[in-house]
Design a protein around this motif. Structure first.
Motif, mmCIF file in Angstrom:
data_model
loop_
_atom_site.group_PDB
_atom_site.id
_atom_site.type_symbol
_atom_site.label_atom_id
_atom_site.label_comp_id
_atom_site.label_asym_id
_atom_site.label_seq_id
_atom_site.Cartn_x
_atom_site.Cartn_y
_atom_site.Cartn_z
ATOM 1 N N UNK A 143 -2.608 -2.635 -3.410
ATOM 2 C CA UNK A 143 -3.992 -2.498 -2.969
ATOM 3 C C UNK A 143 -4.340 -1.060 -2.592
ATOM 4 N N UNK A 144 -3.642 -0.100 -3.227
ATOM 5 C CA UNK A 144 -4.043 1.293 -3.055
ATOM 6 C C UNK A 144 -3.539 1.900 -1.771
ATOM 7 N N UNK A 145 -4.287 2.841 -1.237
ATOM 8 C CA UNK A 145 -3.801 3.486 -0.033
ATOM 9 C C UNK A 145 -4.565 4.727 0.322
ATOM 10 N N UNK A 146 -3.837 5.734 0.743
ATOM 11 C CA UNK A 146 -4.436 6.949 1.278
ATOM 12 C C UNK A 146 -3.958 8.143 0.460
ATOM 13 N N UNK A 147 -4.771 9.170 0.407
ATOM 14 C CA UNK A 147 -4.397 10.424 -0.258
ATOM 15 C C UNK A 147 -4.482 11.537 0.753
ATOM 16 N N UNK B 238 0.859 -1.188 0.000
ATOM 17 C CA UNK B 238 0.000 0.000 0.000
ATOM 18 C C UNK B 238 0.892 1.233 0.000
ATOM 19 N N UNK B 239 0.315 2.342 -0.423
ATOM 20 C CA UNK B 239 1.051 3.607 -0.379
ATOM 21 C C UNK B 239 0.122 4.732 0.063
ATOM 22 N N UNK B 240 0.633 5.601 0.914
ATOM 23 C CA UNK B 240 -0.063 6.855 1.209
ATOM 24 C C UNK B 240 0.642 7.939 0.398
ATOM 25 N N UNK B 241 -0.135 8.683 -0.359
ATOM 26 C CA UNK B 241 0.374 9.652 -1.336
ATOM 27 C C UNK B 241 -0.027 11.033 -0.856
#
Lengths: 301, 301
Positions: free
Chosen positions: A104-108, A72-75
């Motif tokens: 699996x996506x993450x946070x913005x 996952x990544x927070x962007x």
């Protein structure tokens, strides 16, 4: 306190001590935060940023000898530009596919400086620690070293408008995390970590964790051709290859009896660069003490 | 693009769509990034910051009806102060212990603004999505709402040197993630999410995911006593309780036939605040349209 002192402090508080990733009941977890100013030179595309930031965490999973499950990544950025976001996600997704993990996506998040926090998750029932190297083991490196150091030179050239240099720099920044090699080498390895802080610092960290020294030869150190292309002398190429870091190859110790089996277990080139020795002998390169110099994350080289 | 538009864009690219956490083969993963300016008011201790940032991710695990396994945090700050770091780790560790998860450390990083990125990992074989609410189901809320809104008022008071207000604010900011309640309610729930963006926005998000409306009554909405203590009127308290957000309670829809079993499954108070209705009836509070207002992460209230 600098980062290494702070990490040392935390090691007194937290388990596990000093490995590339934490392991809880076979679940491998690791997290990293990267910032535009310190980690993404001008010219780094968002595709490269997505790839590289997720790959850095996947490399820590690889260093435990684990399979990669998900990332996952927070962007965080001052503004959300559709094209940039999609490029970032594609880079993150592509590198995950390369190692059979799922992005699996993450946070913005709104933030002054482009910042990415990534977490990779893996699994292994038999993690390879940093602490298992024993005198007599061979010390090996996967792939080649110095690609990120070379990439920075190309990013510098690209600042003057050299489009080819820009493409080359981004390509060099998109590295393949050694997940398959890590899990293939794991049954044969006595200790393992990734070379994200540079070979020299990695050897010092392995030496500290295992209570050993290393006698390394310069000649077999696998310097990437890209480094030779941007440096003038062998000494300069060796300096970039051993101390720049951010390379994310595996530095692994393997008992002599396992070496052939280890070589056969993976298609990734494995260079034997020296041997594990007693701690009193220190860490040497061609017989001369190899200083603990390298990349400290978040503080530049 | 604002954050919600950007998230909507990414939803076209990535699975899963719009739940609180991603689920891969039973592994639940969620990540968040928090910043000093937007998420930690002046006076927030590092213990509270550690607790709260990890708890926010654990709450997303809870919202899937999953057990919590582990959490990591990347800690970025202009300098690393021993006391602050240890306090942060203790807060993170304490909230993990509260929900039977393991805090396994993370990354340290130099950065202008104190920034924390947390990832929580859980497990469930039967995740509860946002999309399962059906007309006739009851809509319920765990615990009480408005604690974070009240905390901000106390932080404001604390700015004038009120030490008791500072302690109260920090205590209110240390919330218990509803992991046990989430997994206990999961077998009975048709849809679930956490109230991190406020009750009003949560209902709109559930409504959008499930294709339904909600008829909610103001009277049973469980406004926290702390909100009443810092507001002058019932209307103001209701406003804080329904729109402020950052509360991390569970908003859950439960078929009528399951309601008693759901109540018995958890010790956490469960307030029935209304019913799921057809989408055409919209989302109403005491018969009046409830606007989609609330907290958008990273952009303040």
């Amino acid at each position: 306190m600098d980062e290494r002192a702070a990490l040392a402090l935390l090691e007194g508080e937290l388990e596990p001590v000093g490995d590339d990733a934490a392991v809880v009941d076979g679940l491998v977890v690791t997290t990293d935060m990267l910032h535009e100013r310190t980690d993404f030179p001008a010219g780094t595309t968002r595709y490269t940023a997505g790839w590289r930031s997720v790959a850095a965490s996947l490399s820590d999973v690889a260093a435990m000898g684990a399979d990669a499950t998900a990332a996952v990544a927070a962007y965080a950025a001052p503004e959300f530009v559709e094209e940039e976001l999609l490029a970032f996600v594609r880079g993150a997704t592509d590198v995950c596919e390369l190692v059979d993990a799922e992005y699996v996506g993450g946070d913005l998040d709104g933030h002054d400086e482009f910042t990415v926090a990534t977490t990779a998750i893996g699994h292994t029932d038999d993690p390879v620690p940093r602490s298992g190297a024993r005198p007599g083991d061979r010390v090996c490196v996967t792939g080649t070293l110095g690609r990120s150091g070379a990439a920075l030179r190309y990013f510098d050239r690209a600042a003057d408008g050299d489009q080819a240099a820009l493409e080359r720099a981004n390509a060099l920044f998109q590295f393949e995390p050694r997940v398959a090699a890590g899990s293939a080498l794991a049954p044969h390895a006595s200790a393992m970590m990734d070379s994200s802080d540079g070979l020299a610092r990695s050897l010092h960290q392995l030496g500290e964790a295992s209570g050993c020294g290393f006698a390394v030869d310069a000649d077999p150190i696998p310097i990437d051709d890209a480094v030779r292309a941007v440096t003038d002398t062998d000494d300069e190429a060796l300096e970039v290859g051993t101390t720049f870091g951010e390379d994310f190859e595996l530095v692994v110790t393997i008992p002599d009896a396992e070496l052939e089996a280890a070589r056969e277990a993976t298609d990734v080139p494995l260079s034997v660069i020296g041997s594990v020795v007693d701690a009193e002998e220190g860490i040497t390169l061609d017989g001369t003490r190899l200083e603990d110099r390298g990349y400290t994350h978040g503080e530049g080289t």
